[in-house]
Design a protein around this motif. Sequence first.
Motif, PDB file in Angstrom:
ATOM      1  N   ARG A   1       0.892  -0.753  -0.280  1.00 39.15           N
ATOM      2  CA  ARG A   1       0.202   0.061   0.091  1.00 39.15           C
ATOM      3  C   ARG A   1       0.794   0.847  -0.042  1.00 39.15           C
ATOM      4  O   ARG A   1       0.453   2.286  -0.729  1.00 39.15           O
TER       5      ARG A   1
ATOM      6  N   LEU B   1      -0.880 -13.507  10.805  1.00 39.59           N
ATOM      7  CA  LEU B   1      -2.347 -12.437  10.622  1.00 39.59           C
ATOM      8  C   LEU B   1      -3.677 -14.481  10.737  1.00 39.59           C
ATOM      9  O   LEU B   1      -3.235 -15.501  10.626  1.00 39.59           O
TER      10      LEU B   1
ATOM     11  N   ALA C   1      -4.456  -9.726  13.806  1.00 42.88           N
ATOM     12  CA  ALA C   1      -6.123  -9.119  13.211  1.00 42.88           C
ATOM     13  C   ALA C   1      -6.648 -10.786  12.390  1.00 42.88           C
ATOM     14  O   ALA C   1      -5.461 -11.766  12.356  1.00 42.88           O
TER      15      ALA C   1
ATOM     16  N   MET D   1      -9.443 -12.168   9.543  1.00 44.82           N
ATOM     17  CA  MET D   1     -10.335 -12.500   8.489  1.00 44.82           C
ATOM     18  C   MET D   1     -10.655 -13.679   7.763  1.00 44.82           C
ATOM     19  O   MET D   1      -9.918 -14.732   8.140  1.00 44.82           O
TER      20      MET D   1
ATOM     21  N   ASN E   1     -11.077 -12.952  -0.351  1.00 48.02           N
ATOM     22  CA  ASN E   1     -10.719 -11.962   0.533  1.00 48.02           C
ATOM     23  C   ASN E   1      -9.239 -12.641   0.565  1.00 48.02           C
ATOM     24  O   ASN E   1      -7.932 -12.955   0.954  1.00 48.02           O
TER      25      ASN E   1
ATOM     26  N   LEU F   1      -6.557 -10.154  -0.173  1.00 52.57           N
ATOM     27  CA  LEU F   1      -6.266  -9.258   0.474  1.00 52.57           C
ATOM     28  C   LEU F   1      -5.542  -9.862   2.072  1.00 52.57           C
ATOM     29  O   LEU F   1      -4.730  -9.184   2.695  1.00 52.57           O
TER      30      LEU F   1
ATOM     31  N   ASN G   1      -1.831  -9.712   1.537  1.00 55.90           N
ATOM     32  CA  ASN G   1      -1.372  -8.384   0.808  1.00 55.90           C
ATOM     33  C   ASN G   1      -1.464  -7.506   2.972  1.00 55.90           C
ATOM     34  O   ASN G   1      -0.772  -7.143   3.143  1.00 55.90           O
ATOM     35  N   THR G   2      -2.469  -7.748   3.471  1.00 62.30           N
ATOM     36  CA  THR G   2      -2.645  -7.338   4.304  1.00 62.30           C
ATOM     37  C   THR G   2      -1.816  -7.943   5.365  1.00 62.30           C
ATOM     38  O   THR G   2      -0.884  -7.283   6.432  1.00 62.30           O
TER      39      THR G   2
ATOM     40  N   ASP H   1       1.785  -6.017   4.117  1.00 64.93           N
ATOM     41  CA  ASP H   1       1.978  -4.386   4.921  1.00 64.93           C
ATOM     42  C   ASP H   1       2.116  -4.291   5.964  1.00 64.93           C
ATOM     43  O   ASP H   1       2.490  -3.030   6.288  1.00 64.93           O
ATOM     44  N   THR H   2       1.159  -5.479   7.223  1.00 69.09           N
ATOM     45  CA  THR H   2       1.867  -4.865   7.909  1.00 69.09           C
ATOM     46  C   THR H   2       3.114  -5.186   8.633  1.00 69.09           C
ATOM     47  O   THR H   2       3.990  -4.802   9.507  1.00 69.09           O
TER      48      THR H   2
END
Length: 185
Positions: free
Chosen positions: A63, A129, A158, A160, A169, A172, A175-176, A179-180
């Motif tokens: 991101r 995650l 997190a 998901m 997802n 996602l 990607n999450t 990014d983290t």
Amino acid sequence: MEAGGCRYQFRVALLGDSAVGKTSLLRRYVESAPGTLEREPEPEPEPAPTVGVEFYSRALQLRAGPWVKLQLWDTAGLERFRCITRSFYRNVVGVLLVFDVTNRKSFEHIPDWHQEVMATQGPNKTIFLLVGHKSDLQSTRCVSAQEAEELASSLGMAFMETSAKNNCNVDLAFNTLADTIQQAL
Ligand code: GDP
Ligand code: MG
């Protein structure tokens, strides 16, 4: 985008009970990237377990802008025997902890998988995650999103839900995590 042009390389592992869908999730992610597919059995510079471990990689744009090459490690059946060695975890910066929303035991084992990483990790903090997989199977699910959220927050990560079947997802989730990881550098 050429993987060689990536600014970062992150080593990421998928962990969780056998049959929760780790390999399907990984393959769906890697195969949904036209032009960047790289299926590796990649020679490792250092001795690594060659039995029961598979490598994939995919480039993605963070991101924040830069590109990263994710090196993705799959336990490929070893999880069944709980015989994942220390070298599997070496240099792993991110972990997707995967359970199956229709398999209660796989959810109950998440703290064990988390603990195993914590016990084997090096000096750098691993980013996690929590992934509730097979979200397409709503009629037979037996783990609620709320209790999964609660477990995730108690472990400091997190949560998901994903489905490889519906391609929900999948991008996602990776990607999450990426990014983290980058934010924590
Ligand atoms: P692994 O042992 O954790 O690597 O799990 P696999 O990827 O081998 O998948 C185990 C089983 O779950 C296979 O029969 C898959 O087809 C099935 N599976 C994987 N992902 C999904 C999903 O998103 N939805 C459904 N309904 N089944 C899935
Ligand atoms: Mg597998």
